[in-house]
Write an enzyme that holds these catalytic residues in place. Structure first.
Site, PDB file in Angstrom:
ATOM      1  CE1 TYR A  27      -7.384  10.154 -10.215  1.00 39.60           C
ATOM      2  CE2 TYR A  27      -8.343  11.867 -11.601  1.00 39.60           C
ATOM      3  CZ  TYR A  27      -7.513  10.766 -11.447  1.00 39.60           C
ATOM      4  OH  TYR A  27      -6.801  10.290 -12.534  1.00 39.60           O
ATOM      5  CB  THR A  66      -7.728   1.814 -16.757  1.00 43.23           C
ATOM      6  OG1 THR A  66      -8.270   2.959 -16.076  1.00 43.23           O
ATOM      7  CG2 THR A  66      -6.676   2.264 -17.750  1.00 43.23           C
ATOM      8  CE  LYS A  77      -3.970  11.279 -10.549  1.00 44.29           C
ATOM      9  NZ  LYS A  77      -2.759  10.417 -10.565  1.00 44.29           N
ATOM     10  CG  ASP A 134      -1.752   1.197   1.413  1.00 45.45           C
ATOM     11  OD1 ASP A 134      -1.613   2.147   0.606  1.00 45.45           O
ATOM     12  OD2 ASP A 134      -2.583   1.205   2.341  1.00 45.45           O
ATOM     13  CB  VAL A 135       1.747   3.799  -2.597  1.00 46.45           C
ATOM     14  CG1 VAL A 135       2.253   2.855  -3.670  1.00 46.45           C
ATOM     15  CG2 VAL A 135       0.373   4.352  -2.921  1.00 46.45           C
TER      16      VAL A 135
HETATM   17  N1  LIG Z   1      -7.341   5.990 -17.080  1.00 44.09           N
HETATM   18  C1  LIG Z   1      -7.389   7.292 -17.323  1.00 44.09           C
HETATM   19  O1  LIG Z   1      -8.190   7.776 -18.154  1.00 44.09           O
HETATM   20  C2  LIG Z   1      -6.459   8.235 -16.587  1.00 44.09           C
HETATM   21  C3  LIG Z   1      -6.512   9.599 -16.919  1.00 44.09           C
HETATM   22  C4  LIG Z   1      -5.676  10.476 -16.248  1.00 44.09           C
HETATM   23  C5  LIG Z   1      -4.794   9.998 -15.298  1.00 44.09           C
HETATM   24  N2  LIG Z   1      -4.749   8.662 -15.000  1.00 44.09           N
HETATM   25  C6  LIG Z   1      -3.791   8.205 -13.996  1.00 44.09           C
HETATM   26  O2  LIG Z   1      -3.024   7.130 -14.490  1.00 44.09           O
HETATM   27  C7  LIG Z   1      -2.602   6.300 -13.396  1.00 44.09           C
HETATM   28  C8  LIG Z   1      -2.971   4.853 -13.686  1.00 44.09           C
HETATM   29  O3  LIG Z   1      -4.407   4.755 -13.678  1.00 44.09           O
HETATM   30  P1  LIG Z   1      -5.237   3.613 -14.398  1.00 44.09           P
HETATM   31  O4  LIG Z   1      -6.358   4.293 -15.088  1.00 44.09           O
HETATM   32  O5  LIG Z   1      -4.335   2.709 -15.132  1.00 44.09           O
HETATM   33  O6  LIG Z   1      -5.907   2.919 -13.121  1.00 44.09           O
HETATM   34  P2  LIG Z   1      -6.050   1.413 -12.636  1.00 44.09           P
HETATM   35  O7  LIG Z   1      -7.142   1.433 -11.628  1.00 44.09           O
HETATM   36  O8  LIG Z   1      -6.135   0.477 -13.781  1.00 44.09           O
HETATM   37  O9  LIG Z   1      -4.677   1.197 -11.879  1.00 44.09           O
HETATM   38  C9  LIG Z   1      -4.425   1.780 -10.632  1.00 44.09           C
HETATM   39  C10 LIG Z   1      -3.658   0.775  -9.794  1.00 44.09           C
HETATM   40  O10 LIG Z   1      -3.364   1.397  -8.537  1.00 44.09           O
HETATM   41  C11 LIG Z   1      -3.469   0.397  -7.553  1.00 44.09           C
HETATM   42  N3  LIG Z   1      -3.651   1.008  -6.240  1.00 44.09           N
HETATM   43  C12 LIG Z   1      -4.754   1.643  -5.763  1.00 44.09           C
HETATM   44  N4  LIG Z   1      -4.546   2.022  -4.486  1.00 44.09           N
HETATM   45  C13 LIG Z   1      -3.283   1.630  -4.167  1.00 44.09           C
HETATM   46  C14 LIG Z   1      -2.488   1.738  -2.996  1.00 44.09           C
HETATM   47  N5  LIG Z   1      -2.965   2.308  -1.869  1.00 44.09           N
HETATM   48  N6  LIG Z   1      -1.228   1.224  -3.024  1.00 44.09           N
HETATM   49  C15 LIG Z   1      -0.760   0.597  -4.123  1.00 44.09           C
HETATM   50  N7  LIG Z   1      -1.460   0.470  -5.257  1.00 44.09           N
HETATM   51  C16 LIG Z   1      -2.713   0.982  -5.281  1.00 44.09           C
HETATM   52  C17 LIG Z   1      -4.668  -0.442  -7.983  1.00 44.09           C
HETATM   53  O11 LIG Z   1      -4.686  -1.707  -7.342  1.00 44.09           O
HETATM   54  C18 LIG Z   1      -4.448  -0.509  -9.482  1.00 44.09           C
HETATM   55  O12 LIG Z   1      -3.665  -1.644  -9.828  1.00 44.09           O
HETATM   56  C19 LIG Z   1      -3.295   6.876 -12.161  1.00 44.09           C
HETATM   57  O13 LIG Z   1      -2.398   7.729 -11.473  1.00 44.09           O
HETATM   58  C20 LIG Z   1      -4.443   7.650 -12.737  1.00 44.09           C
HETATM   59  O14 LIG Z   1      -4.884   8.653 -11.877  1.00 44.09           O
HETATM   60  C21 LIG Z   1      -5.578   7.782 -15.628  1.00 44.09           C
END
Ligand SMILES: NC(=O)c1ccc[n+]([C@@H]2O[C@H](COP(=O)([O-])OP(=O)(O)OC[C@H]3O[C@@H](n4cnc5c(N)ncnc54)[C@H](O)[C@@H]3O)[C@@H](O)[C@H]2O)c1
Length: 245
Positions: A150, A185, A154, A58-59
């Protein structure tokens, strides 16, 4: 010109790398010859089957993050890059926000990045090289109803990353912010149920996690000479898919 990068002999830590964009980055890094190591609360069976090293972390737990980096350094002897991607995206109006939910979102999305950076920095500094990438979101600029925690996390990350970049530039460590665009995702799907998905399809288009791997490999590579920068990959996927977006 083929867009290829070599990560031969290098080690990348990806927080939140068990799913979505992080998992696609880990796979692409392995294909580029490097060793990705994932830190995630929910390790993935598919990545395990692909032989990708994962630590259940857990980060938000600083001690657990440091312990994982110590184990990685002991096993691999180096850390060359960090993608700090672990994040959660609750949808709650401010007036109804439970303090615990607010704290948890900031603890994962912001504190979790800071702890990973603190744990990675001694290794990157010792090597006098390395690249850190954090993810922003268009919501940091646009805002979104029911996404205040959120979006705030960010927005804070952009300021954090730019400040960090200035601190470590003399150490030849680069820090950049990636806006991945709208990517399909588990996090995106959970935060955009029903008609909201159609809204994004109409306005920006929706990309796949693999679409972000190239920009991430670029930012990790020495080809990306920039630091303290933001890179936005909006809409390129829409052109690829031939969508009218
Ligand atoms: N998908 C999008 O459209 C999008 C857009 C802008 C930014 N982002 C950013 O990109 C990054 C990846 O997002 P994604 O869409 O691939 O999401 P995702 O949900 O597929 O992946 C997020 C991962 O974070 C892990 N996680 C959650 N809480 C955690 C914790 N406390 N400790 C360790 N791991 C934890 C989850 O288990 C998951 O594997 C994120 O920072 C997200 O905010 C995504």
């Amino acid at each position: 010109m083929r867009a290829t990068f070599s990560a031969d002999g290098e080690v990348l830590v990806v927080t939140g790398g068990a799913s979505g964009i992080g998992a696609a980055a880990a796979r692409a890094y392995a294909e580029a010859g490097g060793t990705p190591v994932v830190l995630d609360v929910a390790p993935s069976d598919e990545l395990a089957a692909a032989g990708i090293e994962q630590h259940g972390v857990d980060v938000a737990d600083r001690d657990a993050v440091f312990a994982a980096f110590a184990a990685i350094a002991e096993r691999h002897g180096r850390v060359d890059g960090l993608i700090a991607g672990a994040a959660v995206q609750p949808r709650t109006p401010v007036a109804e926000m439970d303090p615990a939910e607010w704290r948890h979102t900031l603890a994962v999305n912001l504190d979790g990045v800071v702890w990973a950076v603190q744990a990675a920095l001694p290794h990157l500094r010792a090597q006098a090289s390395g690249s850190i990438v954090v993810f922003a979101s268009g919501l940091a600029h646009m805002g979104r109803a029911e996404a205040s925690a959120y979006a705030a996390s960010k927005g804070a990350l952009i300021a954090f990353a730019k400040s960090l970049a200035a601190e470590v530039i003399e150490d030849r460590v680069r820090v950049n912010v990636l806006f991945p665009g709208v990517i399909d995702t588990p996090q995106f799907q959970a935060a955009n149920p029903g008609d909201e998905r159609a809204h994004w399809l109409r306005t920006t288009g929706i990309g796949e996690p693999e679409d972000v791997a190239g920009p991430l490999l670029f930012l990790l590579s020495e080809a990306a000479t920039m630091t303290g920068s933001t890179l936005s990959r909006d809409r390129a996927f829409a052109a690829d898919a031939g969508e009218d977006a």
